[in-house]
Design an enzyme around this catalytic site. Structure first.
Site, mmCIF file in Angstrom:
data_model
loop_
_atom_site.group_PDB
_atom_site.id
_atom_site.type_symbol
_atom_site.label_atom_id
_atom_site.label_comp_id
_atom_site.label_asym_id
_atom_site.label_seq_id
_atom_site.Cartn_x
_atom_site.Cartn_y
_atom_site.Cartn_z
ATOM 1 N N HIS A 156 7.410 12.390 9.753
ATOM 2 C CA HIS A 156 6.230 12.262 10.624
ATOM 3 C C HIS A 156 5.325 13.486 10.681
ATOM 4 O O HIS A 156 4.163 13.360 11.044
ATOM 5 C CB HIS A 156 6.718 11.921 12.035
ATOM 6 C CG HIS A 156 5.685 11.364 12.962
ATOM 7 N ND1 HIS A 156 4.731 10.452 12.576
ATOM 8 C CD2 HIS A 156 5.473 11.574 14.299
ATOM 9 C CE1 HIS A 156 3.981 10.128 13.612
ATOM 10 N NE2 HIS A 156 4.408 10.797 14.668
ATOM 11 N N ASP B 142 6.424 5.702 6.459
ATOM 12 C CA ASP B 142 5.136 6.195 5.947
ATOM 13 C C ASP B 142 5.118 6.231 4.425
ATOM 14 O O ASP B 142 4.837 7.252 3.803
ATOM 15 C CB ASP B 142 4.803 7.571 6.539
ATOM 16 C CG ASP B 142 4.271 7.459 7.965
ATOM 17 O OD1 ASP B 142 4.381 6.369 8.561
ATOM 18 O OD2 ASP B 142 3.750 8.457 8.495
ATOM 19 N N ASN C 259 5.150 4.998 11.379
ATOM 20 C CA ASN C 259 3.981 4.599 12.169
ATOM 21 C C ASN C 259 2.831 4.113 11.289
ATOM 22 O O ASN C 259 1.893 3.476 11.781
ATOM 23 C CB ASN C 259 3.508 5.737 13.078
ATOM 24 C CG ASN C 259 2.987 6.932 12.315
ATOM 25 O OD1 ASN C 259 3.647 7.431 11.401
ATOM 26 N ND2 ASN C 259 1.812 7.415 12.672
ATOM 27 N N HIS C 260 2.894 4.348 9.979
ATOM 28 C CA HIS C 260 1.853 3.837 9.080
ATOM 29 C C HIS C 260 2.227 2.510 8.445
ATOM 30 O O HIS C 260 1.401 1.935 7.721
ATOM 31 C CB HIS C 260 1.512 4.867 7.994
ATOM 32 C CG HIS C 260 0.580 5.930 8.458
ATOM 33 N ND1 HIS C 260 -0.781 5.878 8.251
ATOM 34 C CD2 HIS C 260 0.793 7.070 9.164
ATOM 35 C CE1 HIS C 260 -1.366 6.937 8.782
ATOM 36 N NE2 HIS C 260 -0.431 7.685 9.344
ATOM 37 N N ARG D 33 -1.353 13.438 19.328
ATOM 38 C CA ARG D 33 -1.529 12.188 18.582
ATOM 39 C C ARG D 33 -2.074 11.050 19.441
ATOM 40 O O ARG D 33 -2.651 10.097 18.924
ATOM 41 C CB ARG D 33 -0.194 11.738 17.986
ATOM 42 C CG ARG D 33 0.409 12.683 16.967
ATOM 43 C CD ARG D 33 1.693 12.076 16.411
ATOM 44 N NE ARG D 33 2.454 12.986 15.581
ATOM 45 C CZ ARG D 33 2.309 13.115 14.262
ATOM 46 N NH1 ARG D 33 1.404 12.396 13.640
ATOM 47 N NH2 ARG D 33 3.054 13.955 13.581
ATOM 48 N N HIS E 59 11.835 7.682 12.217
ATOM 49 C CA HIS E 59 10.624 8.280 11.665
ATOM 50 C C HIS E 59 10.037 9.377 12.542
ATOM 51 O O HIS E 59 9.696 10.458 12.054
ATOM 52 C CB HIS E 59 9.556 7.211 11.435
ATOM 53 C CG HIS E 59 8.290 7.763 10.859
ATOM 54 N ND1 HIS E 59 8.198 8.217 9.562
ATOM 55 C CD2 HIS E 59 7.071 7.990 11.426
ATOM 56 C CE1 HIS E 59 6.982 8.687 9.345
ATOM 57 N NE2 HIS E 59 6.284 8.557 10.452
ATOM 58 N N ASP F 124 -0.693 4.558 2.853
ATOM 59 C CA ASP F 124 -1.878 5.201 3.450
ATOM 60 C C ASP F 124 -2.119 6.594 2.872
ATOM 61 O O ASP F 124 -1.202 7.267 2.421
ATOM 62 C CB ASP F 124 -1.777 5.287 4.975
ATOM 63 C CG ASP F 124 -2.246 4.016 5.671
ATOM 64 O OD1 ASP F 124 -2.985 3.244 5.054
ATOM 65 O OD2 ASP F 124 -1.847 3.790 6.829
ATOM 66 N N ARG F 125 -3.369 7.008 2.925
ATOM 67 C CA ARG F 125 -3.871 8.319 2.522
ATOM 68 C C ARG F 125 -3.894 8.491 0.998
ATOM 69 O O ARG F 125 -4.919 8.805 0.429
ATOM 70 C CB ARG F 125 -3.072 9.447 3.187
ATOM 71 C CG ARG F 125 -3.120 9.403 4.710
ATOM 72 C CD ARG F 125 -2.536 10.685 5.305
ATOM 73 N NE ARG F 125 -2.435 10.613 6.736
ATOM 74 C CZ ARG F 125 -3.419 10.835 7.592
ATOM 75 N NH1 ARG F 125 -4.611 11.125 7.122
ATOM 76 N NH2 ARG F 125 -3.243 10.739 8.885
ATOM 77 N N HIS G 158 3.309 8.688 1.662
ATOM 78 C CA HIS G 158 1.871 8.472 1.840
ATOM 79 C C HIS G 158 1.126 8.232 0.523
ATOM 80 O O HIS G 158 0.103 8.862 0.240
ATOM 81 C CB HIS G 158 1.248 9.651 2.584
ATOM 82 C CG HIS G 158 1.435 9.588 4.068
ATOM 83 N ND1 HIS G 158 0.982 8.539 4.835
ATOM 84 C CD2 HIS G 158 2.052 10.443 4.928
ATOM 85 C CE1 HIS G 158 1.293 8.750 6.097
ATOM 86 N NE2 HIS G 158 1.957 9.890 6.196
ATOM 87 N N ASP H 213 7.993 11.186 4.558
ATOM 88 C CA ASP H 213 6.691 10.574 4.249
ATOM 89 C C ASP H 213 6.322 10.772 2.782
ATOM 90 O O ASP H 213 6.419 11.880 2.251
ATOM 91 C CB ASP H 213 5.600 11.203 5.108
ATOM 92 C CG ASP H 213 5.850 11.060 6.602
ATOM 93 O OD1 ASP H 213 7.011 11.126 7.016
ATOM 94 O OD2 ASP H 213 4.872 10.917 7.345
#
Length: 625
Positions: free
Chosen positions: A375, A201, A233-234, A348, A285, A204-205, A174, A172
């Protein structure tokens, strides 16, 4: 004389040694306590992060519920089904999206030349280091070209390594651009001799998700056989709505942001779902389940899964697609655990927890030796479990807070053990003593935990009072911890955290209303009932997404009729027990100019938590252990 002198020296030496050992033991204990505090802080961050993901799963089910119940209110204008779930065909015309967008002479950012070369990668890296923004024309062209190549790729990419060609796997990122720069600085840029797998991922964030995505896509277009992109998943437009990428796009590309988001939705669906290295290492992932079928996953129409959070009812192949959908969710959302078996991922809200026996079963079934996944944030950037058969790699350092964790990447070569490389992007706080760094992480974790507590103040207070049979205002530590876990459901070590959250008297009893001292929710409408205020604050992210979806003309306003109808559906689906009269009263207050419309986004932004005396805390005040 000589003997006496020698004896004295020996005694002094022994004393010095004992003193050194005492100091050493003290320092080891001190460092261990700091590490424990850091661990508990990371546990808070992760528990709240996963709880929010549960909320996102529930929001997705709400959209399905809404589609079935909302149409009678605004059937002609409601475009949610099409906008969120039904982009079944590649309907977006390249001419409309790229060719009609001119790059003005005044634009001084990077200008990409198609077909792309390694020069364009360098150009992009240098521009982003200077915080330049790539023009929307080039963004859209890169996305179109990337999607065109991805459509030709299988669901699982097969990669071979050799002593002269190692493979680097990153987890990730992010939106943390500095981490990608650090990886390239330490490990070199992607090339035919330096291949990479980026394991989902990307976005995001962080604040620089589009920059990371552009670097990865351009590198992929230059080296399509040597840079591999797995879906995370993002990489999901529903996740982007909550976790920042949508806002980032609309902020940086005010004129063409909607077009970029539409193309991204298609691109995500064409990303491969995994990589198989040397026919013996599976790179995905999230993880696996006891029903993971790699043969099926090789054949699924991955582009049908537009969002791994949305039910796959947009095709006629409901049963088959639903099965494929659940298999892909397992791949993207699951986490390993030490306990044998496969059970729902309650943390989750999606995927599963899989134990060592499940790992062995699936790997043996497909003649694989190892599973590499991402993840999950890990303090050291990576973690090995399940007897060395599962490796987690996480490449975003300082993920929760400055100094919270290191990032890492893996290098693989056939016939040799994986090699791990760690790093941490150094900002000013990273040069501080360990004690100060732990305090920074700890304070941030406690802050968001207290915000979660104040958002459930009414529920917690009710739970406390039910336990307080003597009406003393006090509970035992175990009673208080029971109430906290029951209401918040965060699976935290509440007894250990108690000294930072509540006042405890000399007998060890908790003054439970001190859980909310020095913190409150600011409310712009003083007449609003406190329970309603807490509810709006608790669900503000969900509500913002929902009402932005209803605002199909992007005016920033929704009608009173839409507000009331959607709130009733929302409260029904989420089991929010708020009297309709309170909501109607609030809606009338929100309609400031009495024109029948509500600027709901601005209203929600007015709700925030006030932390009193926040600046008065000192590192020696807060102790988790």
């Amino acid at each position: 004389m000589g003997c006496s002198s020698s004896s004295t020296k020996t005694r002094k030496s022994e004393t010095s040694l004992k003193a050194a050992l005492i100091i050493q033991n003290w320092f080891r204990g001190y460092k261990a306590r700091l590490k424990a505090r850091q661990h508990y802080a990371l546990t808070i961050f992760q528990s709240i992060e996963y709880a929010d993901e549960q909320g996102q799963m529930q929001l997705s089910s709400f959209f399905s519920f809404m589609f079935e119940n909302y149409a009678h209110v605004h059937k002609e204008e409601l475009e949610l089904r099409h906008q969120f779930l039904e982009s079944e065909q590649d309907t977006w015309d390249r001419h409309d999206y790229v060719d009609l967008i001119d790059v003005p002479d005044s634009y001084n950012g990077p200008r990409l030349q198609f077909p792309l070369t390694c020069t364009d990668i360098d150009l992009l890296l240098e521009a982003f280091k200077e915080q330049q923004v790539l023009h929307a024309h080039y963004v859209l062209e890169v996305l179109f070209e990337t999607k065109k190549v991805l459509k030709q790729m299988p669901n699982f990419t097969h990669v071979q390594t050799s002593p002269s060609k190692e493979l680097t796997i990153c987890g990730d990122l992010h939106g943390k651009l500095d981490d990608l720069f650090m990886i390239f600085y330490k490990n070199g840029l992607p090339s035919e001799s330096n291949p990479y797998v980026f394991n989902g991922d990307f976005v995001d964030r962080g604040q620089y998700s589009i920059e990371i995505l552009m670097i990865l896509c351009v590198s992929f277009l230059v080296y399509p056989n040597d840079l591999h992109l797995n879906r995370g998943n993002h990489e999901d437009f529903m996740m982007n709505l909550r976790y920042g990428f949508t806002k980032e796009i609309l902020h940086k590309y005010k004129l063409h942001g909607k077009k970029i988001l539409q193309i991204l939705e298609e691109l995500y669906a064409w990303l491969p779902i995994g990589t198989i290295v040397d026919n013996e290492i599976l790179v995905i992932h999230g993880g696996i389940s006891e029903t993971t079928d790699l043969n099926l996953l090789h054949r699924v129409e991955r582009n049908k899964v537009r969002s791994n959070l949305s039910p796959p009812f947009q095709t006629s192949r409901v049963t088959d697609t639903g099965s494929e959908h659940s298999k892909i969710i397992d791949i993207l959302w699951s986490d390993p655990r030490g306990k044998n078996g496969c059970f729902p991922n309650t943390g989750r809200g999606g995927g599963c927890y899989f134990g060592p026996d499940v790992t062995s079963k699936i790997l043996n079934k497909y003649q694989l030796k190892m599973l590499i996944r991402s993840h999950e944030c890990k303090p050291e950037g990576y973690e090995i479990c399940h007897d060395g058969k599962v490796v987690t790699i996480f490449s975003a350092s300082n993920y929760y807070e400055e100094g919270s964790n290191r990032g890492a990447y893996i290098k693989l070569c056939s016939g040799t053990a994986p090699r791990f490389f760690q790093y941490q992007v150094t900002k000013a706080t990273c040069f501080q003593p360990l004690r100060q760094r732990v305090y920074t992480v700890e304070s941030s974790a406690l802050k968001i935990l207290k915000e979660r507590m104040i958002s459930r103040k009414s529920d917690l207070t009710h739970a406390f009072q039910l336990q307080d049979h003597r009406k003393s205002g006090k509970l035992s530590l175990s009673q208080w911890a029971f109430c906290m876990e029951k209401i918040l459901g965060l699976n935290l070590p509440w007894r250990t955290l108690s000294s930072n959250l509540v006042n405890i008297d000399k007998n060890g009893n908790v003054e439970y209303m001190s859980s909310f001292q020095n913190i409150h929710i600011e409310k712009p409408v003083q007449e609003a009932h406190s329970t309603l205020v807490e509810t709006l604050y608790r669900y503000r992210s969900d509500l913002e997404i929902i009402f932005n979806a209803i605002d199909t003309d992007h005016s920033g306003l929704i009608s009173m009729e839409e507000f009331r109808a959607t709130w009733k559906l929302f409260s029904s689906h989420y089991n929010v027990l708020i009297d309709d009269s309170q909501v109607n009263k609030l809606a009338n207050i929100m309609d400031l100019n009495k024109d029948g419309s509500i600027d709901f986004n601005e209203f929600l932004k007015a709700f925030y938590v006030v932390h009193r005396y926040e600046g008065l805390m000192r590192p020696d005040v807060t102790n988790l252990v």
